[in-house]
Design a protein around this motif. Sequence first.
Motif, short mmCIF file in Angstrom:
data_model
loop_
_atom_site.label_atom_id
_atom_site.label_comp_id
_atom_site.label_asym_id
_atom_site.label_seq_id
_atom_site.Cartn_x
_atom_site.Cartn_y
_atom_site.Cartn_z
N ASN A 23 -6.35 -14.50 -4.83
CA ASN A 23 -6.53 -13.41 -5.71
C ASN A 23 -6.95 -14.00 -7.20
OD1 ASN A 23 -7.32 -10.78 -6.29
ND2 ASN A 23 -5.35 -10.37 -6.86
N ASP B 155 -1.60 -4.03 -2.85
CA ASP B 155 -1.62 -4.72 -4.37
C ASP B 155 -2.72 -5.51 -4.49
OD1 ASP B 155 0.81 -3.54 -5.12
OD2 ASP B 155 1.91 -5.75 -4.82
N VAL B 156 -3.28 -6.34 -3.43
CA VAL B 156 -4.24 -7.22 -3.55
C VAL B 156 -5.75 -6.57 -3.16
CG1 VAL B 156 -5.39 -9.45 -2.87
CG2 VAL B 156 -2.90 -9.30 -3.03
N THR C 88 -5.43 3.61 -7.06
CA THR C 88 -4.97 2.60 -7.68
C THR C 88 -5.96 2.60 -8.96
OG1 THR C 88 -5.86 0.69 -7.00
CG2 THR C 88 -4.00 1.50 -6.04
N ARG D 257 -6.83 -0.41 -9.88
CA ARG D 257 -7.55 -1.56 -9.27
C ARG D 257 -8.87 -1.53 -9.40
NH1 ARG D 257 -9.69 -3.60 -5.00
NH2 ARG D 257 -9.67 -5.99 -4.42
N GLN E 112 2.68 -3.99 1.21
CA GLN E 112 2.54 -4.13 -0.23
C GLN E 112 1.43 -5.16 -0.67
OE1 GLN E 112 5.19 -2.69 -2.28
NE2 GLN E 112 3.44 -3.01 -3.66
N ILE E 113 1.10 -6.22 -0.07
CA ILE E 113 0.14 -7.22 -0.21
C ILE E 113 -1.23 -6.33 0.14
CG2 ILE E 113 -1.17 -9.20 0.69
CD1 ILE E 113 1.17 -9.89 -1.22
#
Length: 263
Positions: free
Chosen positions: A209, A230-231, A257, A259, A226-227
């Motif tokens: 990432n 988050d990613v 999010t 993101r 979680q990954i």
Amino acid sequence: MRLTVEQLHVTLDRQPILRDVELDVPSGAVVGLVGPNGSGKSTLLRAVYRSLRPRTGVVRVGGDDIWTLSPRDAARRTAAVLQDGGSVPGLSVTEIVALGRTPHHGLLGRDSADDHRAVDDALRRCGAHLLADRDFASLSGGERQRVLLARALAQRPDVLVLDELTNHLDIRARFELLELIRSTNTTTLAVLHDLDLAARLCDRIIVLNEGSVVVAGEVLDVLTTQILADVFGVAASTDRHPDGVVRITYAAEPLHTDRTTRV
């Protein structure tokens, strides 16, 4: 043969693309490289198959720095199948696959009996032998991918590098091709956007990432809730089916999010 990358840093147009990347692909393992668009996956592959010289860092195949080898020796070690393999008008499928033998030729460049056996074996293993006399440019996208994999296998490399090999393939063809890759027992680093296929195919997963490795390891240890959040920006969980296949279950609602998806 083992593939390792040590402290790799790649800059393009004065912009850092990869920063201090380290990875390890054990001999005979299939390791998946996953991450959002723009994370540097294809750039990393280019450095691995010696298409792009890194600013700093080392890529080793069998302990040897690939940039200290001659181009021919390096080509014998690593074969690559890319998203866009290009098209050469007028060449048959057999002629395309035979190009994989080029690094093994001497000065005269003549095909040997071993070359012919390697080409024929690669065509049959990839289910492309019935296409042998077809013009490569006339093939469908999925057929081309099979032929390009056959070209790589005809090279008989120590390391296989794949960039989205399953593009253009229907689901059955994808599974067949993934099983074929596993059956070669060739050290393989594969970029895959489909996380389900990555989980099914790979012994290990590396998540990249924004030009850096986030996490690397066993599939269930890497593709955690979680990954994935988050990613990849998705709400999902993973588990292992009794038959051994790792499954990813996505939530019905998207994950909200801040993101921003990179394209």
